[in-house]
Structure formats: C-alpha cells, structure tokens
Scaffold this motif. Structure first.
Motif, PDB file in Angstrom:
ATOM      1  N   ARG A  34      42.455  45.432  38.721  1.00  0.00           N
ATOM      2  CA  ARG A  34      42.215  44.882  37.472  1.00  0.00           C
ATOM      3  C   ARG A  34      41.452  43.512  37.700  1.00  0.00           C
ATOM      4  O   ARG A  34      40.760  43.320  36.653  1.00  0.00           O
ATOM      5  CB  ARG A  34      43.358  44.694  36.672  1.00  0.00           C
ATOM      6  CG  ARG A  34      44.208  46.074  36.258  1.00  0.00           C
ATOM      7  CD  ARG A  34      45.091  45.698  35.269  1.00  0.00           C
ATOM      8  NE  ARG A  34      46.455  45.957  35.369  1.00  0.00           N
ATOM      9  CZ  ARG A  34      47.042  46.684  34.387  1.00  0.00           C
ATOM     10  NH1 ARG A  34      46.336  47.310  33.571  1.00  0.00           N
ATOM     11  NH2 ARG A  34      48.130  47.229  34.749  1.00  0.00           N
ATOM     12  N   SER A  59      36.633  44.185  40.943  1.00  0.00           N
ATOM     13  CA  SER A  59      37.298  44.676  39.537  1.00  0.00           C
ATOM     14  C   SER A  59      36.711  45.910  39.151  1.00  0.00           C
ATOM     15  O   SER A  59      35.510  45.988  39.289  1.00  0.00           O
ATOM     16  CB  SER A  59      37.136  43.422  38.866  1.00  0.00           C
ATOM     17  OG  SER A  59      36.170  43.509  37.992  1.00  0.00           O
ATOM     18  N   GLU A  61      36.233  46.771  36.143  1.00  0.00           N
ATOM     19  CA  GLU A  61      35.273  46.571  35.139  1.00  0.00           C
ATOM     20  C   GLU A  61      33.907  46.044  35.582  1.00  0.00           C
ATOM     21  O   GLU A  61      32.779  46.385  35.129  1.00  0.00           O
ATOM     22  CB  GLU A  61      35.778  45.326  34.109  1.00  0.00           C
ATOM     23  CG  GLU A  61      36.795  45.742  33.444  1.00  0.00           C
ATOM     24  CD  GLU A  61      36.919  46.800  32.448  1.00  0.00           C
ATOM     25  OE1 GLU A  61      35.706  47.162  32.057  1.00  0.00           O
ATOM     26  OE2 GLU A  61      37.878  47.453  32.091  1.00  0.00           O
ATOM     27  N   GLN A  62      33.876  45.439  36.787  1.00  0.00           N
ATOM     28  CA  GLN A  62      32.577  45.060  37.210  1.00  0.00           C
ATOM     29  C   GLN A  62      31.726  45.946  38.287  1.00  0.00           C
ATOM     30  O   GLN A  62      30.856  45.573  38.643  1.00  0.00           O
ATOM     31  CB  GLN A  62      32.757  43.662  38.045  1.00  0.00           C
ATOM     32  CG  GLN A  62      32.875  42.370  36.791  1.00  0.00           C
ATOM     33  CD  GLN A  62      33.486  41.135  37.476  1.00  0.00           C
ATOM     34  OE1 GLN A  62      33.427  40.954  38.564  1.00  0.00           O
ATOM     35  NE2 GLN A  62      34.081  40.320  36.241  1.00  0.00           N
ATOM     36  N   ALA A  87      37.687  53.952  31.901  1.00  0.00           N
ATOM     37  CA  ALA A  87      36.903  52.677  31.902  1.00  0.00           C
ATOM     38  C   ALA A  87      35.716  52.897  33.064  1.00  0.00           C
ATOM     39  O   ALA A  87      34.913  52.169  32.790  1.00  0.00           O
ATOM     40  CB  ALA A  87      37.790  51.519  32.361  1.00  0.00           C
TER      41      ALA A  87
END
Ligand SMILES: NC(=O)c1ccc[n+]([C@@H]2O[C@H](COP(=O)([O-])OP(=O)(O)OC[C@H]3O[C@@H](n4cnc5c(N)ncnc54)[C@H](OP(=O)(O)O)[C@@H]3O)[C@@H](O)[C@H]2O)c1
Length: 309
Positions: A34, A59, A61-62, A87
C-alpha cells in the motif's frame, strides 16, 4: 508465460513478503504494497536466522511497469483481493495470469469467473506472520525486528478450478521449487482448497471467539462443539463431492489442532489487532453450500453469527 518478465506480488504482508523474499533470489519480482518502502525484506527463517533479502518494493498505486508482468500473485487477505486487483487491472494486459494465495473458497471461484486471463489457485501450508501483528515467538530485543517471520516451511499446491491451465500451473510450481520452496502442480486444487477450508472453519473462528490458542480446542470443554462442527462440515463436503481424507475428518482436523497447539490462529491475530477477519471467505462458502444443498446446519450457522466479521 514470458520467461524473463517480472512477477508482481500484490500485498506486502506475511505471505507476500515470504514469497517475494524466496522468489527474489531466482526470479524478477516486484512487491507491491500500500506504500513504498526500502528495497529489502528482513526475513527470519524457521531456523531462527535473520536475512536481509534485496527485493524491489513499490506502492501499488504508483507501479507503472514498464514491462508487462508474466504473473500477478495476489497475496492480500481475501476481503481485500478484489479491491487491490481492481486498482491494478487497468495497467495489466487482460490475459495476465493470476495466482491466488488466499485461504477459504470465496475469491477463487469469483475471480475464475470474472478475470479474463488464467486464474491459478494455491493451497499452501507455509506459515508466516508479521511480528508487530502476532506472537507465539519471542523476539530478541537486541536484533532488528524482521519484516516477516517464516514460522514453518510447508508445501504449496497449484492448480486452476477447471483444470484448463495445467501447463501454466506446472511452470509456476517449478519456478517456486527453483526458488527453494516445496511446490507442485495438481489437478485437484478445488478439493485441496475445501479441505483446508474445513480445517480453518473449525480452528479459526473458535480460537478467535474464545481468544485461545489452537491446542485449547482439544480440551474437554471444546470437544462437543468441535465434534458437532466437524460432523456438519463432513456433510457439506460430501454434498460438494469433496472426498474425505483417508483418516476421516475427525482425525484429519484433530491432528492439525495437535500439531499447531501452541499457535495463535490468523483469525485470532486479526481480532487481537482489531482487523477484519476472513470469516466470509472461510464460513461463507459453507453457509452458501448448505443453502444450495438444502442442508440445515445449526452449528455452522451459530459459529458464523458469533464470529467477528
Ligand atoms: N500468513 C500465512 O501463513 C498464510 C498461510 C496460508 C494462507 N494464507 C492466506 O494468504 C492471504 C494473505 O495472508 P497474510 O497472512 O499474508 O495477510 P497479511 O499479513 O494481512 O497481508 C496482507 C497484505 O495485503 C495488503 N493489502 C491489503 N489491501 C491492499 C491493497 N488494496 N493494495 C495493496 N496491498 C494491500 C495489506 O496491507 P497493510 O499492511 O497496509 O494492511 C497487507 O500487507 C490470506 O488470505 C491468508 O488466509 C496466509
């Protein structure tokens, strides 16, 4: 499966870090958590020795490639699996193979139906935990705290629910074995997942509700309830065409209670840490199967009601 493309491991918890640390020595892996963190995994092995394993960590997200992964290993808890995959999904080619490490039998049939690429499922007896979230072993206060403690080496069976991806399962199992893990492909992963669920359905909820270690379940106080649960589970397994273990369900589950007597179950660890439990992944499929087959199973229904979600 491209041989030199990286594998993504989604979920930098106990099992994700254990798989990443093991695989990183043989295979290009990226561990997606995360949050970003340093590129090393501090692993305590079952023999008590500490190791710092270099590993790429980013992460979720990245992460942005640039290469498409050969495999995505989903190592979150069952209830977080879909959100984590959603995601990432727009950054993956639709045919990317998945390997699911979750206990229970909830995410596996759902993602097998929903994901456009091959979905492999694993049933593993590897045991790992993050020290901040569990105990059962005393940490040496003078040594740096490991990220993950590999409590016991086990074995990992890999297959898919429709037996359509045997070659892929074999290749993935070989890669795990090359990395020093005990792993093999199988054509009965559905049965193996249900059998593991049977064990977890007895041990996890009762130990979490009563906040006791696994061995307590062998005591006189718990015996009638454990016996009633095993009888109902045996009924469901028969209805689901899951063959009983050679020694029978009582001995099969009783042996695990004895062998793990000093352990705190993962559900107890979750309750003690105020985290959601995997109740719905473990007891939910039993309730669903009971409804489907028209079975009245009061011990399981009571257990579901009492177990923290
Ligand atoms: N541990 C074992 O020995 C073992 C053995 C057999 C099977 N299993 C099964 O393996 C699965 C994982 O268990 P575990 O013990 O490794 O659990 P865990 O230690 O709780 O690890 C799960 C990880 O997933 C991360 N996560 C959750 N949502 C995410 C998201 N959206 N994006 C990225 N990461 C996310 C969590 O992040 P945070 O750290 O931020 O919460 C956590 O690090 C479970 O289904 C369990 O039943 C575990």
């Amino acid at each position: 499966m491209a041989t030199n493309a990286p594998w993504l491991i989604v979920g930098a918890g106990a099992l994700g870090q254990l798989f990443a640390a093991s695989l990183a020595q043989r295979q290009r892996v990226v561990l997606l958590g995360r949050r970003p963190t340093r590129h090393v995994i501090r692993l305590r092995k079952p023999d008590g020795t500490d190791h710092q394993i270099p590993a790429r960590r980013e992460s979720l997200e990245q992460w942005s490639g640039p290469e498409s992964p050969a495999l995505v290993i989903l190592a979150t808890k069952s209830h977080h699996g879909k959100t984590a995959l959603d995601a990432l999904a727009s950054r993956l080619p639709p045919q990317t193979p998945l390997l699911l490490l979750q206990n229970g039998f909830l995410l596996q049939p759902r993602l097998t139906e929903q994901w456009s690429g091959p979905v492999l499922c694993a049933s593993t007896t590897e045991a790992a935990y993050r020290p901040a979230t569990a105990s059962g072993m005393d940490l040496d206060p003078d040594s740096p705290t490991p990220d993950v403690i590999h409590a016991a080496a086990g074995e990992t069976w890999i297959g898919d629910l429709a037996d359509r991806h045997v070659t892929l399962a074999t290749r993935v199992a070989e890669c795990l074995a090359d990395a020093g893990m005990k792993a093999a492909a199988c054509q009965d992963i559905r049965h193996r997942l249900w059998r593991k669920l049977a064990i977890n359905a007895v041990i996890n909820p009762l130990t979490a509700i009563h906040r006791v270690r696994n061995g307590e379940l062998a005591s006189r106080a718990f015996r009638p309830r454990v016996a009633a649960l095993i009888a109902e589970i045996a009924h469901i397994m028969q209805a689901e065409d899951v063959p009983p273990p050679a020694q029978g369900w009582d001995v099969f589950i009783g042996d695990v209670i004895q062998a793990t007597a000093n352990n705190r179950s993962s559900m107890l660890q979750d309750v003690l840490a105020n985290r959601p439990t995997e109740r719905d992944a473990i007891l939910g499929p039993l309730e669903e199967a009971a409804r489907h087959h028209g079975l009245h199973l009061p011990a399981i229904a009571d257990l579901y009601r009492q177990t923290p979600p």
